[in-house]
Design a protein around this motif. Structure first.
Motif, PDB file in Angstrom:
ATOM      1  N   TYR A  79       0.835  -1.206   0.000  1.00 52.02           N
ATOM      2  CA  TYR A  79       0.000   0.000   0.000  1.00 52.02           C
ATOM      3  C   TYR A  79       0.870   1.257   0.000  1.00 52.02           C
ATOM      4  O   TYR A  79       0.648   2.189  -0.788  1.00 52.02           O
ATOM      5  CB  TYR A  79      -0.923  -0.004   1.219  1.00 52.02           C
ATOM      6  CG  TYR A  79      -1.792   1.230   1.318  1.00 52.02           C
ATOM      7  CD1 TYR A  79      -2.979   1.327   0.605  1.00 52.02           C
ATOM      8  CD2 TYR A  79      -1.418   2.310   2.122  1.00 52.02           C
ATOM      9  CE1 TYR A  79      -3.775   2.461   0.685  1.00 52.02           C
ATOM     10  CE2 TYR A  79      -2.204   3.447   2.206  1.00 52.02           C
ATOM     11  CZ  TYR A  79      -3.374   3.516   1.489  1.00 52.02           C
ATOM     12  OH  TYR A  79      -4.163   4.642   1.565  1.00 52.02           O
ATOM     13  N   ALA A  80       1.882   1.283   0.874  1.00 59.24           N
ATOM     14  CA  ALA A  80       2.754   2.446   0.962  1.00 59.24           C
ATOM     15  C   ALA A  80       3.515   2.669  -0.342  1.00 59.24           C
ATOM     16  O   ALA A  80       3.704   3.810  -0.781  1.00 59.24           O
ATOM     17  CB  ALA A  80       3.733   2.283   2.124  1.00 59.24           C
ATOM     18  N   ALA A  81       3.924   1.581  -0.984  1.00 58.23           N
ATOM     19  CA  ALA A  81       4.655   1.705  -2.244  1.00 58.23           C
ATOM     20  C   ALA A  81       3.775   2.336  -3.318  1.00 58.23           C
ATOM     21  O   ALA A  81       4.215   3.206  -4.078  1.00 58.23           O
ATOM     22  CB  ALA A  81       5.157   0.335  -2.698  1.00 58.23           C
ATOM     23  N   GLY A  82       2.532   1.899  -3.382  1.00 57.67           N
ATOM     24  CA  GLY A  82       1.619   2.485  -4.360  1.00 57.67           C
ATOM     25  C   GLY A  82       1.376   3.953  -4.095  1.00 57.67           C
ATOM     26  O   GLY A  82       1.373   4.781  -5.026  1.00 57.67           O
ATOM     27  N   LEU A  83       1.191   4.311  -2.811  1.00 54.85           N
ATOM     28  CA  LEU A  83       0.932   5.700  -2.459  1.00 54.85           C
ATOM     29  C   LEU A  83       2.125   6.587  -2.809  1.00 54.85           C
ATOM     30  O   LEU A  83       1.983   7.652  -3.419  1.00 54.85           O
ATOM     31  CB  LEU A  83       0.606   5.791  -0.969  1.00 54.85           C
ATOM     32  CG  LEU A  83       0.048   7.125  -0.450  1.00 54.85           C
ATOM     33  CD1 LEU A  83      -0.827   6.891   0.775  1.00 54.85           C
ATOM     34  CD2 LEU A  83       1.147   8.106  -0.086  1.00 54.85           C
ATOM     35  N   LEU A  84       3.327   6.130  -2.454  1.00 57.07           N
ATOM     36  CA  LEU A  84       4.522   6.946  -2.680  1.00 57.07           C
ATOM     37  C   LEU A  84       4.903   7.013  -4.155  1.00 57.07           C
ATOM     38  O   LEU A  84       5.456   8.015  -4.612  1.00 57.07           O
ATOM     39  CB  LEU A  84       5.689   6.402  -1.860  1.00 57.07           C
ATOM     40  CG  LEU A  84       5.556   6.587  -0.343  1.00 57.07           C
ATOM     41  CD1 LEU A  84       6.700   5.890   0.373  1.00 57.07           C
ATOM     42  CD2 LEU A  84       5.520   8.065   0.017  1.00 57.07           C
ATOM     43  N   THR A  85       4.607   5.944  -4.898  1.00 51.74           N
ATOM     44  CA  THR A  85       4.924   5.952  -6.333  1.00 51.74           C
ATOM     45  C   THR A  85       4.185   7.076  -7.046  1.00 51.74           C
ATOM     46  O   THR A  85       4.725   7.726  -7.949  1.00 51.74           O
ATOM     47  CB  THR A  85       4.570   4.605  -6.965  1.00 51.74           C
ATOM     48  OG1 THR A  85       5.363   3.572  -6.351  1.00 51.74           O
ATOM     49  CG2 THR A  85       4.815   4.617  -8.463  1.00 51.74           C
ATOM     50  N   VAL A  86       2.935   7.312  -6.623  1.00 53.56           N
ATOM     51  CA  VAL A  86       2.137   8.362  -7.264  1.00 53.56           C
ATOM     52  C   VAL A  86       2.416   9.732  -6.650  1.00 53.56           C
ATOM     53  O   VAL A  86       2.667  10.709  -7.360  1.00 53.56           O
ATOM     54  CB  VAL A  86       0.635   8.024  -7.153  1.00 53.56           C
ATOM     55  CG1 VAL A  86      -0.211   9.196  -7.636  1.00 53.56           C
ATOM     56  CG2 VAL A  86       0.314   6.782  -7.965  1.00 53.56           C
ATOM     57  N   SER A  87       2.365   9.810  -5.321  1.00 52.99           N
ATOM     58  CA  SER A  87       2.467  11.117  -4.669  1.00 52.99           C
ATOM     59  C   SER A  87       3.902  11.578  -4.474  1.00 52.99           C
ATOM     60  O   SER A  87       4.160  12.788  -4.386  1.00 52.99           O
ATOM     61  CB  SER A  87       1.758  11.090  -3.309  1.00 52.99           C
ATOM     62  OG  SER A  87       2.384  10.158  -2.447  1.00 52.99           O
ATOM     63  N   GLY A  88       4.850  10.630  -4.409  1.00 52.57           N
ATOM     64  CA  GLY A  88       6.240  10.998  -4.159  1.00 52.57           C
ATOM     65  C   GLY A  88       6.804  11.988  -5.171  1.00 52.57           C
ATOM     66  O   GLY A  88       7.364  13.026  -4.777  1.00 52.57           O
ATOM     67  N   PRO A  89       6.676  11.721  -6.473  1.00 52.46           N
ATOM     68  CA  PRO A  89       7.199  12.691  -7.453  1.00 52.46           C
ATOM     69  C   PRO A  89       6.527  14.056  -7.355  1.00 52.46           C
ATOM     70  O   PRO A  89       7.187  15.088  -7.554  1.00 52.46           O
ATOM     71  CB  PRO A  89       6.902  12.019  -8.797  1.00 52.46           C
ATOM     72  CG  PRO A  89       6.830  10.560  -8.489  1.00 52.46           C
ATOM     73  CD  PRO A  89       6.232  10.473  -7.118  1.00 52.46           C
TER      74      PRO A  89
END
Length: 543
Positions: free
Chosen positions: A220-230
């Motif tokens: 879940y965290a990976a999906g969230l950060l993949t989108v919002s991180g950049p």
């Protein structure tokens, strides 16, 4: 077993599947028709000078070459301004296009909420919950407070992805849930925070294996950060990490605290006055939402504890996640406890009300024939839907007895208002156009950025929507004042009444340095019930 017997055994399953598909198609058709029609009633109605105005003002400033947090102030997560930015690009100033974008997102939310409901209850009760949302809060629609119900649809889709993970154990669905929450984070913080807490607890409740917790939580965290991180990285690089934290987190929290309103008191209305009935219902609606959220939260947490003591995982982690999401997200309605904020926080509560009807149906079958139980529950749902619609005056919009018929010229006649009620847009636009010319600077202290949009005049930039919380300290106000002194406004507009009608929230209290400078260098030229207009004194504005 013969082929004939196998076919006979499969036939009821096929019949059920076809029936489910037909029900789904009929329900979606009805829901889309009702929601889209209701939303369309408001696209050309009303004009909110503050809540709606600042997103159009943001788009205007950006398209004119403005810099984030130098010429553009109220941009929380950056995508919050995206619908208005698209609207301004396609048809400046973008009012109608942006409203259609919000309308489509609201319809999509009704659809996604219904689909989530089908995972928890019988379709008929999911439909009732979704229809409650589709016809909800006409006054908030008319004031355009909704902004796509604060983009909570992305959180609902994340919960749907969580459900798919619970059904098949595929962690890719949790990554998808995180990605959807990440998209939502770019629009609004509170729904993403609420759904992340909800899915996190849902993961904990669904198993007792800590290794699965780590695996699923990491997905879940990976999906969230993949989108919002950049997006976060770009935002931090563009404006700086300290500005990012201050403007996206600290300032909104402090502004909410400084602009707080208490939950309205319960009262008995004059039953012949529909406006009073609506106001009384809003006060009651707060209590209903609290009762539903608290009741479901207590129920699922008790069930989780019971199953833990029995030595196994919780039997319904999706219901737990939805209940937690509803309860956590509802808290956003209580910083500034008004109808608009409650409206944006209530969608998951309405879904749980549909679930409550379904639970009654299921429980009543212990004492009543199934048809009787379902009949009572469905009838109660219809009464609830009708009563909710009437109490919020949605019925008057539906039959056409509410809504304006006088075009507002400054919108090209594309937005209408009530012909019998004065509107500050008339005065504000007329005064600004008379006192200034294109390219002049207008300092608006009435928190009405829509006036800049409709007149095409520019503001000083930076923090030029002055209200409680605009200036966090004296240094911020001094910085803004320096900017104003460097390029003195040609016209100043102040409100006739303080913000929220409270003297301690007036601009003289929230911006004392700026107020003193205006009183020294400007004089009152005109007064009205809505605004006070100031022009420069004969001498050149000074410090």
């Amino acid at each position: 077993m013969s082929d004939e017997h196998r076919a006979q055994r499969r036939r009821p399953e096929r019949v059920q599947t076809n029936r489910d598909r037909t029900t789904l198609a009929l329900h979606l058709t009805l829901l889309v028709a009702v929601s889209a029609w209701f939303e369309s009633l408001f696209v050309h109605q009303g004009l909110n000078l503050l809540d709606e105005g600042w997103i159009y003002y943001t788009a205007k400033q950006l398209y004119e070459g403005g810099t984030l947090y130098e010429d553009v102030f109220f941009v929380f997560p950056p995508a919050h301004a995206l619908p208005a930015w698209i609207g301004y690009a396609l048809d400046p100033p973008g009012l109608i296009v942006t409203r259609w974008i919000y309308a489509m997102l609201n319809v999509a939310l009704c659809i996604s909420l219904y689909l989530l409901g089908r995972c928890l209850m019988r379709p008929r009760y999911a439909l009732i919950g979704a229809l409650l949302l589709a016809l909800n809060s006409a006054s908030s629609h008319a004031s355009h407070y909704l902004f796509a119900y604060r983009y909570v649809g992305f959180s609902v889709l994340a919960l749907l992805a969580f459900h798919r993970n619970q059904r098949n154990g595929d962690t890719r669905w949790l990554a998808a849930a995180g990605a959807l929450a990440g998209i939502g984070l770019c629009f609004r913080l509170t729904p993403t925070f609420a759904v992340s807490v909800a899915i996190g607890l849902g993961i904990l409740a669904s198993t007792r294996d800590w290794r699965v917790w780590v695996r699923d939580g990491g997905s879940y965290a990976a999906g969230l950060l993949t989108v919002s991180g950049p997006v976060i990285a770009w935002y931090a690089w563009t404006v700086g990490p300290s500005v990012l934290w201050s403007e996206v987190v600290q300032r909104p929290v402090e502004m909410t605290a400084l602009q707080s309103l208490p939950v309205p008191d319960l009262f008995l209305p004059v039953w012949s006055d529909r406006a009073q009935i609506e106001a009384a219902f809003v006060a009651l609606e707060f209590r209903i939402a609290i009762a539903v959220a608290a009741g479901y939260l207590a129920w699922v947490l008790w069930g989780w504890q019971r199953d833990l003591r029995a030595g196994h995982a919780y039997r319904n982690p999706l219901l737990l996640a939805v209940s937690v999401f509803a309860a956590v997200y509802l808290t956003r309605a209580f910083g500034r406890a008004c109808s608009g904020h409650l409206t944006s926080a209530i969608p998951p509560i309405l879904l749980l009300m549909g679930h409550l009807l379904g639970s009654f149906d299921q429980g009543a079958r212990r004492w009543l024939p199934p048809r009787w139980a379902s009949g009572i529950a469905v009838t109660a749902g219809i009464v609830l839907l009708a009563g909710w619609t009437v109490a919020q005056r949605s019925d008057q919009w539906i039959v056409g007895t509410l809504g304006g018929d006088r075009p507002i010229p400054e919108t090209g006649g594309r937005v209408f208002r009530d012909a019998f009620m004065p509107h500050p847009v008339d005065l504000g636009v007329r005064w600004i156009n008379r006192a200034t010319k294109p390219g002049d600077v207008v300092l608006d202290l009435s928190a009405s950025p829509m006036l800049h949009v409709l007149t095409g005049r520019r503001g000083p930039g930076l923090a030029d929507i002055v209200m409680p919380g605009t200036f966090r300290d004296q240094a911020e106000e001094a910085r803004f004042l320096e900017r104003v002194i460097e390029d003195p406004p040609d016209f100043v507009l102040t409100p006739a009444e303080p913000f929220d009608g409270r003297e301690e929230r007036g601009f003289a209290q929230t911006a004392p340095q700026l107020t003193a400078w205006i009183e020294k260098n400007y004089e009152v030229r005109q007064r009205s019930w809505a605004f006070v207009g100031w022009g420069p004194r004969a001498t050149k504005p000074s410090r």
